[in-house]
Scaffold this active site. Structure first.
Site, PDB file in Angstrom:
ATOM      1  CE  LYS A 261      -3.240   2.482   2.614  1.00 25.43           C
ATOM      2  NZ  LYS A 261      -2.264   3.035   2.941  1.00 25.43           N
ATOM      3  NE  ARG A 262       6.066   1.277   3.734  1.00 22.08           N
ATOM      4  CZ  ARG A 262       7.301   0.988   3.618  1.00 22.08           C
ATOM      5  NH1 ARG A 262       8.096   1.855   3.179  1.00 22.08           N
ATOM      6  NH2 ARG A 262       7.286  -0.257   3.847  1.00 22.08           N
TER       7      ARG A 262
END
Ligand code: GLU
Length: 494
Positions: A261-262
């Site tokens: 997600k980062r």
């Protein structure tokens, strides 16, 4: 044999692309084999449960068009479909497991385990509760049957652990990785039943797959290390094993590491199908068609032999074959995902494209009749990459340019713009919209100036940039008054 597969997410947050891919491959396999696709909610870990996630899972799958045949919402004969409601079933099988001597009671306190862990990690770097040290712990293997019973009836807290016999080779089969061999000494005596009497993931998962008559387990590669434990459980129970298929990891675009997600946040692509918590955008909000999103996700680890990689869900079902699923990680490519979306939009029939455009640019109805709207849709359809491009593309038909592309302005500024604008203005005024192009052509010939330069000036006036759909058609749609007005606006820029 009726194929039964399941997608078994834990409701601990939003579905990640990997989860959608697992759900999709299960769905594809079920449909291809005229089987049943089950959605089971694996909420044994109530501490990690996030309330909104079950609803989110249903909404995401509904958006993507991969609907389960059996689920909490559509119960079949194998319910309940939420693990937290299956404790009666688990109880029977926990008793059976203890009777078969496949598990034992462990009374160790959290403190004593922590102490042992810290010590072992200091000495050897790792802690495992298993054949090598279980004699040193407080469990029923080191107690008489009477002592064990007495402690249980005294209300002492206990967990139940898997009894892994030492030095046996555990042989598991995976459809993609073939035979996977592990020596049992490498395993841990996993906790199967927690102190509150409910099963942990491993036990509940195996019992459910057996009781729900799952024939093929399709899940992410991160579950491969659990496979020997599951194999052992099937063997202890004497149950037939399902087929196992572990799907390759999804890697981030650089190919180094798992898609995170980062990484998505940093590089501007979503990792969720739909918005989560009003906080994170999904593919839906980014402007993807569900069919296109699914088409791209299907390619993460599987490539069809079909010539055309742009496929509808039905076509993917037709082409799908687990044998073509790759072993190596699948690299995620957001640009490719967008391209697939653009291809899907391009292939929409004009009526579908029109309703999509009108949904995102309702103003068109206030300014244009149905014929003109169709024309606009024809002009912009191939330029739509994401559905969010629609309002921007429609804006050129609704409004005069607010900004003028700098590079384009530099390019046309080589011309004598002021008199040229006057001449174009006159030509448009004096000719019908069907004839002005020819008139401009004659004018260029007479004056010995390039038609391209004149059209570029007209384009800059009309849309504020040197690229875009056929400018003659754009002018026809916006009409004489608008284009004359826009020519004067451009003059003001000079
Ligand atoms: N509940 C597990 C998960 O969240 C399912 C693993 C499996 O499919 O066995 O991914």
């Amino acid at each position: 044999m009726l194929e039964r597969v399941r997608f078994a997410p834990s409701p601990t947050g939003p579905l990640h692309i990997g989860g959608v891919r697992t759900a999709l491959f299960n769905y594809l396999y079920a449909k291809k084999n005229k089987g049943v696709f089950v959605l089971r909610i694996e909420d044994t870990d109530q501490k990690r449960k996030v309330d909104a996630s079950e609803k989110y899972i249903f909404e995401s799958l509904a958006w993507a068009g991969i609907s389960p045949d059996e689920s909490v919402k559509k119960p079949g004969a194998f319910g309940p479909y939420r693990q937290s409601e299956r404790n009666d079933i688990y109880k029977i099988h926990i008793t059976e497991l203890l009777e078969k001597k496949g598990a034992y009671y462990a009374f160790d306190s959290a403190e004593s385990l922590n102490e042992a862990r810290t010590k072992a990690e200091k000495e050897t770097g790792a802690f495992k509760y298993n054949y090598a040290n279980r004699a040193t712990f407080d469990n029923s293997l080191n107690l008489s049957e009477e002592e064990t019973k007495a402690r249980i009836s005294n209300g002492e807290a206990y967990t139940i652990r898997l009894l892994v016999q030492p030095d046996i080779e555990i042989v598991s089969e995976d459809e993609i990785r073939k035979t996977v061999r592990v020596n049992s000494n490498e395993l841990e005596d996993k906790v199967l039943v927690k102190a509150d009497g409910t099963p942990t993931y491993h036990l509940a998962n195996v019992i459910d797959d057996h009781c729900m008559e799952i024939t093929t387990v399709i899940r992410g590669e991160e579950w491969l290390p659990s496979l020997p434990i599951h194999t052992l459980l099937y063997e202890i129970y004497g149950w037939d094993k399902p087929k196992f298929v572990h799907l390759p990891l999804i890697l981030n675009p650089s190919g180094k590491g798992k898609l995170s997600k980062r990484d998505g946040d940093k590089n501007g692509y979503p990792v969720f199908p739909i918005a989560w918590n009003g906080e994170f955008e999904g593919y839906k909000e980014k402007g993807f068609l569900p069919a296109a999103h699914i088409n791209y996700i299907a390619q993460l680890g599987w490539s069809s032999n079909a010539e055309d990689e742009i496929m509808s869900l039905e076509e993917i079902v037709d082409a799908f074959d687990l044998k073509e699923v790759q072993k190596g990680g699948a690299r995620f490519d957001y640009e490719k995902a967008k391209w697939v979306n653009q291809q899907h939009v391009q292939r929409l029939n004009i009526e579908d494209a029109k309703s999509l455009v009108l949904k995102r640019s309702t103003e068109l109805n206030d300014h244009f009749d149905s014929k003109a709207i169709l024309k606009i849709v024809t002009l912009i359809q191939e330029r739509i990459v994401l559905l969010n491009d629609i309002p921007v593309l429609c804006d050129m038909f609704l409004n005069s340019p607010k900004v003028y592309d700098e590079k384009g302005m530099q390019k046309i500024s080589k011309l004598e713009l002021d008199p040229l604008i006057t001449d174009i203005h006159q030509l448009i005024q004096d000719n019908s919209l069907d004839e002005f192009k020819d008139a401009i052509f004659r004018y260029c010939k007479e004056k010995s100036i390039g038609m391209g330069a004149v059209m570029q000036t007209l384009r800059m006036a009309a849309v504020g940039s040197l690229s875009g759909p056929d400018i003659v058609e754009v002018v026809k749609v916006i009409g004489k008054n608008s284009i004359l007005e826009r020519l004067e606006l451009l003059r003001k820029q000079l």
